[in-house]
Write an enzyme that holds these catalytic residues in place. Structure first.
Site, mmCIF file in Angstrom:
data_model
loop_
_atom_site.group_PDB
_atom_site.id
_atom_site.type_symbol
_atom_site.label_atom_id
_atom_site.label_comp_id
_atom_site.label_asym_id
_atom_site.label_seq_id
_atom_site.Cartn_x
_atom_site.Cartn_y
_atom_site.Cartn_z
ATOM 1 N N SER A 12 -8.842 10.918 -3.092
ATOM 2 C CA SER A 12 -8.612 12.642 -4.472
ATOM 3 C C SER A 12 -7.923 12.100 -5.425
ATOM 4 O O SER A 12 -8.898 13.484 -6.278
ATOM 5 C CB SER A 12 -6.728 12.729 -3.577
ATOM 6 O OG SER A 12 -5.837 12.958 -3.362
ATOM 7 N N VAL A 59 -2.282 7.062 6.255
ATOM 8 C CA VAL A 59 -3.203 5.899 7.634
ATOM 9 C C VAL A 59 -1.620 5.297 7.085
ATOM 10 O O VAL A 59 -2.679 4.802 8.018
ATOM 11 C CB VAL A 59 -3.745 5.243 5.642
ATOM 12 C CG1 VAL A 59 -5.275 6.036 5.254
ATOM 13 C CG2 VAL A 59 -2.784 5.685 4.021
ATOM 14 N N SER A 139 -7.037 -6.194 -5.419
ATOM 15 C CA SER A 139 -6.225 -5.946 -6.937
ATOM 16 C C SER A 139 -5.937 -7.791 -7.915
ATOM 17 O O SER A 139 -6.255 -8.454 -6.656
ATOM 18 C CB SER A 139 -5.229 -5.694 -7.691
ATOM 19 O OG SER A 139 -4.446 -5.686 -8.356
ATOM 20 N N TYR A 152 3.208 -4.596 -3.819
ATOM 21 C CA TYR A 152 2.229 -5.053 -4.119
ATOM 22 C C TYR A 152 1.337 -6.592 -4.378
ATOM 23 O O TYR A 152 -0.040 -6.355 -3.449
ATOM 24 C CB TYR A 152 1.864 -4.096 -5.935
ATOM 25 C CG TYR A 152 0.407 -3.492 -6.453
ATOM 26 C CD1 TYR A 152 0.209 -2.350 -5.131
ATOM 27 C CD2 TYR A 152 -0.290 -4.166 -6.711
ATOM 28 C CE1 TYR A 152 -1.220 -1.912 -5.776
ATOM 29 C CE2 TYR A 152 -1.535 -3.269 -7.004
ATOM 30 C CZ TYR A 152 -1.449 -2.347 -6.183
ATOM 31 O OH TYR A 152 -3.231 -1.643 -6.829
ATOM 32 N N ALA A 155 0.756 -7.655 -0.255
ATOM 33 C CA ALA A 155 -0.689 -6.185 0.323
ATOM 34 C C ALA A 155 -1.492 -6.283 -0.309
ATOM 35 O O ALA A 155 -2.074 -6.452 0.962
ATOM 36 C CB ALA A 155 0.689 -4.774 -0.182
#
Length: 241
Positions: A12, A59, A139, A152, A155
């Protein structure tokens, strides 16, 4: 000729929106996933020229994911989702010593569990058709680790390792699995960062744009990229460890 379908999670806004628009330009019917912001998802669909549909689900909720994918398949007999871009993710930055347990779990649930929940049900059809493209949003944080982003980094590092493992499992079926690892990209996820200071660390001396990431994703989704798998493409202006 049947339609080509691509699912983009977290489509989005930001990088996800740019990927949706780019894939629509490449002739895909884009399935725009979002968790809650229907207005922004609808705007993405408009930017795609209406070439696609909205697919709301969280998700990290496997039951929601499987129901949404099952409902879509029921309405598209003989067709399948040949490209999936696992882009959904959130940041909950904090020093680990101060990190609430929920912030650890939520970041990993959306990025890592989300990757599994979305990709696993799509694999049988890709294997049957002997063609598929799985592109995971990693990332620079997953490659070098960044302070304040232990959750983060964990992940995104997990996504990189999973990309390399899955690529070996499905390569003989014509399915490629790659990751792109953006550095600092100008989106709402980087708002609040000290851009002036951070730019000094980047050889290109600027933040990247969502479109620059989207172009790389579109290439990896193409048939011309069929001999590229298990790779991580850094899109970071030269920012390395």
């Amino acid at each position: 000729m049947s339609n080509k379908y691509a699912l983009v999670t977290g489509g989005s806004r930001g990088i996800g929106r740019a990927v949706c628009v780019r894939l629509a330009q490449e002739g895909y019917q884009v399935l725009i996933n979002y968790a809650s912001n229907e207005a922004e998802a609808q705007h993405t669909l408009e930017l795609c020229g209406g070439n696609g549909e909205l697919m709301p689900f969280d998700v990290s909720n496997s039951q929601q994911v499987r129901q949404a994918l099952s409902d879509w398949q029921a309405g598209h007999d003989g067709e399948y989702i040949e490209v999936v871009v696992n882009n959904a993710g959130i940041r909950r930055d904090n020093l680990m010593a101060l990190m609430p347990e929920d912030d650890w779990h939520r970041v990993l649930d959306i990025t890592l569990a989300g990757f599994f929940n979305v990709t696993q049900p799509l694999l049988p059809a890709m294997q049957l058709h002997k063609f598929g493209r799985i592109i995971n949003m990693a990332s620079v944080s997953g490659l070098k680790g960044l302070p304040g982003q232990t959750n983060y980094s964990a992940a995104k590092g997990g996504i990189i390792a999973a990309t390399k493992a899955l690529a070996q499992e499905v390569a003989r079926r014509g399915i490629t699995v790659n990751a792109v690892a953006p550095g600092f990209i100008k989106t709402d996820m980087t708002e609040g960062l000290d851009e002036a200071t951070l730019k000094k660390q980047i050889p290109a001396q600027r933040f990247g744009t969502p479109d620059e990431v989207a172009h790389a994703v579109a290439f990896l989704a193409s048939r011309e990229a069929g001999y590229i798998t298990g790779n991580v493409i850094s899109i970071n202006g030269g920012l390395y460890t």
